[in-house]
Design an enzyme around this catalytic site. Structure first.
Site, mmCIF file in Angstrom:
data_model
loop_
_atom_site.group_PDB
_atom_site.id
_atom_site.type_symbol
_atom_site.label_atom_id
_atom_site.label_comp_id
_atom_site.label_asym_id
_atom_site.label_seq_id
_atom_site.Cartn_x
_atom_site.Cartn_y
_atom_site.Cartn_z
ATOM 1 N N LYS A 1 39.064 26.136 58.843
ATOM 2 C CA LYS A 1 39.115 25.298 60.215
ATOM 3 C C LYS A 1 40.290 24.373 59.905
ATOM 4 C CE LYS A 1 37.899 21.011 58.724
ATOM 5 N NZ LYS A 1 38.573 19.856 59.050
ATOM 6 N N ILE B 1 45.434 13.507 53.025
ATOM 7 C CA ILE B 1 46.167 14.709 52.571
ATOM 8 C C ILE B 1 45.681 15.749 53.714
ATOM 9 C CG2 ILE B 1 46.042 16.577 50.965
ATOM 10 C CD1 ILE B 1 45.769 14.564 48.879
ATOM 11 N N GLU C 1 44.872 19.079 54.021
ATOM 12 C CA GLU C 1 44.353 20.160 53.381
ATOM 13 C C GLU C 1 44.736 21.611 53.798
ATOM 14 O OE1 GLU C 1 43.048 19.741 50.194
ATOM 15 O OE2 GLU C 1 41.644 18.391 50.128
#
Length: 336
Positions: free
Chosen positions: A188, A276, A278
């Protein structure tokens, strides 16, 4: 489980530390930065993340990993690409049989392994669970209502962990599918980047809705190919997290995609974010997995081409729209 360790002092780790401590548990919050650990210990606040959150007195901040390893359960809240290195350091300190809860949402870029597979190589035999769902750290820190998935192959351990981290405002739902929860949580992030690109490029809400729907079909294919359960996609770690991440500026991955869609370079988009994103590394991992396994993952491959290959967004979008017409398999779990 009276003593919980949070391994990682970012926004999510800090929020989870406060969450566990509010139920009266002793919490050890580990940071790899000794100066940050001292600051949190002295000020009862994290000066880098969630600065307005006052941590309960039962939260002990430390840079000593051995202190954290002695807890009854460890929540691993480091970035996905850093988990292998952490596990190598943690291994000699960790008692046998200590439960580890994976809180990172990603796939290891170089190997294509899930986080549980990385820990299977580096910390074999340790009991594992996965925490994944539609949870923005800032809202959890403020005790706003939320739910999540706690996935564990061992039902007894899963129930114990649910009791350890659950609160009236935070409802973990137990799932028997750690693989599916990891696939959904990682993929996702890639889909959120794609939706951000669509938003930043002002391609319209129709395009975003279509992208989410077809992206979920891709996630379903990858999930089943890796051995996850198809129905996990319909849960909190699946559609719940997609709904949250694919339309909110509070999502790091969506915000990064939106910046790219607005013309920013990847470097500028990364520099302008907090934490961050990802999905950048995970896009590369999924694209490589698609090649190795023969899975059709055009959206993930397109995101990888943009963020890791420097491809032109307009060219990539036109190529996606020019794909051959095909049937829609409504189940979304086989060949869609």
């Amino acid at each position: 489980m009276r003593h919980i360790a949070i391994i990682g002092s970012g926004a999510w780790g800090t929020a989870l530390a406060a969450l566990a401590a509010r139920d009266g548990r002793t919490v050890t919050l580990w940071s790899r930065d000794p100066a940050l650990a001292r600051s949190i210990a002295d000020e009862r606040r994290n000066p880098r993340y969630l600065r307005d959150l006052e941590l309960p007195a039962s939260v002990r901040a430390t840079a000593n990993l051995a202190e954290a390893a002695s807890a009854d359960a460890l929540l691993l809240v480091v970035p996905a690409q850093a988990l292998r290195a952490l596990a190598g350091t943690l291994g000699p300190l960790l008692p046998s049989g200590r439960p580890l809860v994976i809180c990172a949402k990603g796939i290891e870029r170089d190997s294509g392994l899930l986080m549980s597979e990385v820990l299977g190589e580096t910390l074999p035999g340790q009991p594992l669970a996965v925490l994944s769902g539609p949870n923005f750290a800032s809202e959890i820190a403020r005790d706003l209502p939320a739910a999540t998935t706690l996935a564990c192959a061992d039902p007894a351990l899963g129930r114990a962990l649910v009791e350890a981290i659950g609160r009236p405002t935070f409802r973990p739902y137990l799932s028997p599918d750690p693989v599916g929860a990891q696939i959904c949580g990682a993929a996702k992030n890639v889909l959120a980047i794609a939706c951000g690109i669509v938003s930043g490029s002002t391609l319209g809400e129709n395009a975003r809705a279509a992208l989410i729907t077809r992206g979920m079909a891709e996630i379903a294919r990858l999930n089943v190919a890796k051995g996850g359960r198809a129905e996990t996609l319909l849960g909190l770690s699946g559609i719940g997290d997609v709904v949250l991440s694919c339309g909110s500026e509070s999502s790091r991955n969506f915000a990064l995609g939106r910046a790219l869609g607005g013309g920013a370079s990847l470097e500028a988009a990364l520099a302008g974010g907090t934490g961050i994103a990802e999905g950048v590394a995970t896009a590369g991992a999924i694209a490589a997995l698609a090649v190795r396994t023969g899975l059709d993952m055009p959206i993930a491959t397109a995101v990888d081409a943009i963020v890791n290959g420097g491809a032109d967004i307009g060219d990539v979008m036109r190529a996606l729209m020019a794909r051959p017409f095909r049937d829609e398999h409504l189940a979304g779990f086989a060949g869609s």
